[in-house]
Design a protein around this motif. Structure first.
Motif, PDB file in Angstrom:
ATOM      1  N   THR A  85     -30.826 -24.528  42.348  1.00  0.00           N
ATOM      2  CA  THR A  85     -30.110 -25.797  42.442  1.00  0.00           C
ATOM      3  C   THR A  85     -29.643 -26.006  43.870  1.00  0.00           C
ATOM      4  N   ILE A  86     -29.830 -27.216  44.363  1.00  0.00           N
ATOM      5  CA  ILE A  86     -29.305 -27.601  45.660  1.00  0.00           C
ATOM      6  C   ILE A  86     -28.212 -28.619  45.383  1.00  0.00           C
ATOM      7  N   TYR A  87     -26.985 -28.279  45.744  1.00  0.00           N
ATOM      8  CA  TYR A  87     -25.838 -29.157  45.509  1.00  0.00           C
ATOM      9  C   TYR A  87     -25.367 -29.702  46.850  1.00  0.00           C
ATOM     10  N   ILE A  88     -25.554 -31.005  47.045  1.00  0.00           N
ATOM     11  CA  ILE A  88     -25.175 -31.676  48.285  1.00  0.00           C
ATOM     12  C   ILE A  88     -23.852 -32.396  48.039  1.00  0.00           C
ATOM     13  N   LYS A  89     -22.792 -31.836  48.593  1.00  0.00           N
ATOM     14  CA  LYS A  89     -21.457 -32.378  48.326  1.00  0.00           C
ATOM     15  C   LYS A  89     -21.191 -33.630  49.152  1.00  0.00           C
ATOM     16  N   GLY A  90     -20.171 -34.362  48.753  1.00  0.00           N
ATOM     17  CA  GLY A  90     -19.804 -35.599  49.416  1.00  0.00           C
ATOM     18  C   GLY A  90     -19.032 -35.375  50.706  1.00  0.00           C
TER      19      GLY A  90
END
Length: 185
Positions: A85-90
């Motif tokens: 999983t690649i989680y791109i935060k705000g």
């Protein structure tokens, strides 16, 4: 196939939608490796941001390996390949785009992965997005040929219409805070 999860922002709020968003990132993955991308924040804050993001997964009863994304494009490419999983935060859209665009073939690297983006993370994946604070439309990476309006509420209906009418006719999504949607591609 890539599973994209686009979130409207405010992941820090205690809500069932946010809990489900984080569950969705590990759904179907036995022992997930999550690459947390903090490029939307000043680099000196990344370790703190990383720890903060890990806490948002504590309700999930799985062993999760977390990896803090490196902004060196070569290292980042290897990290993406290794992650489930690649989680791109705000955060800051421009900071994020400036860093992430240095990595070639992102869509190819994302194949077979779960890619989640919250707020700026959703914006960067889209072709166009509306920035409420600047009251203008900006261009994302175009990985998904869509338009998004994150942090959406009814008071932004006029601005949503302007995004809808902007340039080419693409699928458009309004995503309220704490809510998310899934696109499989």
């Amino acid at each position: 196939m890539i599973k994209y999860i686009l979130h409207g922002g405010e992941t820090k709020r205690n809500s069932i939608h946010n809990k489900n968003f984080f569950k969705e990132m590990v759904k179907g993955v036995k022992m997930p490796r999550i690459l947390v991308v903090c490029f939307s924040k000043p680099k000196k804050t990344w370790p703190e941001e990383f720890e903060w993001e890990k806490k948002k997964f504590t309700h999930i009863k799985k062993k999760i390996e977390f990896i803090l994304a490196d902004d060196d494009p070569e290292i980042f490419s290897k990290q993406v390949k290794r992650a489930d999983t690649i989680y791109i935060k705000g955060g800051d859209n421009r900071l994020l785009i400036d860093k992430i665009k240095k990595t070639n073939n992102l869509e190819k690297l994302f194949r077979g992965k779960i890619v989640a983006g919250s707020s700026a993370g959703a914006n960067v994946l889209s072709k166009y997005y509306y920035v409420r604070g600047k009251k203008r439309i900006e261009k994302g990476m175009g990985i998904l040929p869509i338009k998004v309006f994150v942090h959406y509420s009814k008071k932004w209906a006029k601005e949503f219409k302007s995004l809808k009418e902007y340039k080419e006719d693409l699928e458009i999504y309004k995503i309220p805070e704490t809510k998310y949607l899934i696109i499989r591609k």
